[in-house]
Design a protein around this motif. Sequence first.
Motif, PDB file in Angstrom:
ATOM      1  N   ILE A  61       0.837  -1.205   0.000  1.00 43.08           N
ATOM      2  CA  ILE A  61       0.000   0.000   0.000  1.00 43.08           C
ATOM      3  C   ILE A  61       0.874   1.258   0.000  1.00 43.08           C
ATOM      4  CG2 ILE A  61      -1.656   1.345   1.368  1.00 43.08           C
ATOM      5  CD1 ILE A  61      -2.795  -1.417   2.293  1.00 43.08           C
ATOM      6  N   ALA A  62       1.883   1.279   0.871  1.00 44.38           N
ATOM      7  CA  ALA A  62       2.778   2.435   0.943  1.00 44.38           C
ATOM      8  C   ALA A  62       3.538   2.613  -0.365  1.00 44.38           C
ATOM      9  CB  ALA A  62       3.755   2.278   2.108  1.00 44.38           C
ATOM     10  N   GLY A  63       3.996   1.511  -0.953  1.00 44.58           N
ATOM     11  CA  GLY A  63       4.714   1.582  -2.219  1.00 44.58           C
ATOM     12  C   GLY A  63       3.842   2.102  -3.347  1.00 44.58           C
ATOM     13  N   PHE A  64       2.599   1.642  -3.380  1.00 41.95           N
ATOM     14  CA  PHE A  64       1.665   2.092  -4.419  1.00 41.95           C
ATOM     15  C   PHE A  64       1.379   3.586  -4.299  1.00 41.95           C
ATOM     16  CE2 PHE A  64      -2.827   3.011  -5.370  1.00 41.95           C
ATOM     17  CZ  PHE A  64      -2.762   2.927  -6.753  1.00 41.95           C
ATOM     18  N   ILE A  65       1.015   4.033  -3.104  1.00 36.77           N
ATOM     19  CA  ILE A  65       0.695   5.453  -2.903  1.00 36.77           C
ATOM     20  C   ILE A  65       1.929   6.319  -3.130  1.00 36.77           C
ATOM     21  CG2 ILE A  65      -0.073   7.177  -1.215  1.00 36.77           C
ATOM     22  CD1 ILE A  65      -1.828   4.932   0.014  1.00 36.77           C
ATOM     23  N   GLY A  66       3.058   5.895  -2.581  1.00 36.00           N
ATOM     24  CA  GLY A  66       4.293   6.651  -2.768  1.00 36.00           C
ATOM     25  C   GLY A  66       4.736   6.702  -4.221  1.00 36.00           C
ATOM     26  N   ALA A  67       4.567   5.607  -4.959  1.00 38.67           N
ATOM     27  CA  ALA A  67       4.927   5.588  -6.374  1.00 38.67           C
ATOM     28  C   ALA A  67       4.029   6.526  -7.173  1.00 38.67           C
ATOM     29  CB  ALA A  67       4.848   4.168  -6.924  1.00 38.67           C
ATOM     30  N   CYS A  68       2.745   6.556  -6.828  1.00 38.56           N
ATOM     31  CA  CYS A  68       1.836   7.496  -7.497  1.00 38.56           C
ATOM     32  C   CYS A  68       2.268   8.936  -7.233  1.00 38.56           C
ATOM     33  CB  CYS A  68       0.394   7.280  -7.035  1.00 38.56           C
ATOM     34  SG  CYS A  68      -0.362   5.773  -7.661  1.00 38.56           S
ATOM     35  N   ILE A  69       2.679   9.229  -6.010  1.00 39.29           N
ATOM     36  CA  ILE A  69       3.158  10.566  -5.671  1.00 39.29           C
ATOM     37  C   ILE A  69       4.411  10.896  -6.478  1.00 39.29           C
ATOM     38  CG2 ILE A  69       4.189  11.973  -3.830  1.00 39.29           C
ATOM     39  CD1 ILE A  69       2.311  10.477  -1.868  1.00 39.29           C
ATOM     40  N   LEU A  70       5.339   9.945  -6.581  1.00 33.50           N
ATOM     41  CA  LEU A  70       6.577  10.174  -7.324  1.00 33.50           C
ATOM     42  C   LEU A  70       6.311  10.387  -8.815  1.00 33.50           C
ATOM     43  CD1 LEU A  70       9.042   7.652  -5.657  1.00 33.50           C
ATOM     44  CD2 LEU A  70       9.043  10.143  -5.483  1.00 33.50           C
ATOM     45  N   ILE A  71       5.394   9.621  -9.391  1.00 31.40           N
ATOM     46  CA  ILE A  71       5.042   9.805 -10.806  1.00 31.40           C
ATOM     47  C   ILE A  71       4.421  11.181 -11.004  1.00 31.40           C
ATOM     48  CG2 ILE A  71       3.525   9.012 -12.666  1.00 31.40           C
ATOM     49  CD1 ILE A  71       3.948   6.147 -11.572  1.00 31.40           C
ATOM     50  N   PHE A  72       3.542  11.581 -10.091  1.00 30.08           N
ATOM     51  CA  PHE A  72       2.917  12.899 -10.174  1.00 30.08           C
ATOM     52  C   PHE A  72       3.964  14.008 -10.102  1.00 30.08           C
ATOM     53  CE2 PHE A  72       1.099  16.583  -7.935  1.00 30.08           C
ATOM     54  CZ  PHE A  72       0.125  16.954  -8.853  1.00 30.08           C
ATOM     55  N   LEU A  73       4.896  13.891  -9.156  1.00 31.43           N
ATOM     56  CA  LEU A  73       5.951  14.901  -9.015  1.00 31.43           C
ATOM     57  C   LEU A  73       6.861  14.939 -10.244  1.00 31.43           C
ATOM     58  CD1 LEU A  73       6.938  14.431  -5.264  1.00 31.43           C
ATOM     59  CD2 LEU A  73       5.622  16.301  -6.275  1.00 31.43           C
ATOM     60  N   ALA A  74       7.166  13.783 -10.798  1.00 32.84           N
ATOM     61  CA  ALA A  74       8.005  13.727 -12.006  1.00 32.84           C
ATOM     62  C   ALA A  74       7.300  14.412 -13.173  1.00 32.84           C
ATOM     63  CB  ALA A  74       8.329  12.286 -12.367  1.00 32.84           C
ATOM     64  N   ARG A  75       6.005  14.239 -13.268  1.00 34.15           N
ATOM     65  CA  ARG A  75       5.259  14.910 -14.341  1.00 34.15           C
ATOM     66  C   ARG A  75       5.226  16.424 -14.143  1.00 34.15           C
ATOM     67  NH1 ARG A  75       0.161  10.782 -15.031  1.00 34.15           N
ATOM     68  NH2 ARG A  75       1.313   9.206 -16.205  1.00 34.15           N
TER      69      ARG A  75
END
Length: 82
Positions: A61-75
């Motif tokens: 769960i933490a990896g999924f939410i954190g990865a979504c945050i990282l993808i958003f920040l990268a965009r």
Amino acid sequence: MGWFMTIIIGAIAGWLAEKVMKADMGLLMNIIIGILGALLFNWLLSLIMGEALVGWIGSLIAGFIGACILIFLARLVRGKRA
């Protein structure tokens, strides 16, 4: 958790985030973003609530939410350069 399980959970979390965020990344990036996402989200949770998610489900769960945050920040960063 061992390194093998960390890689597997990171890959699953990164893959799920890739599908939800409609990103196009490879297996290695899914693993990296899943692991870094879990570290990021657990760090944020520990700052806000004083606790982090544990166990393999919590890590997923933490990896999924954190990865979504990282993808958003990268965009956001990539969008400002263009």
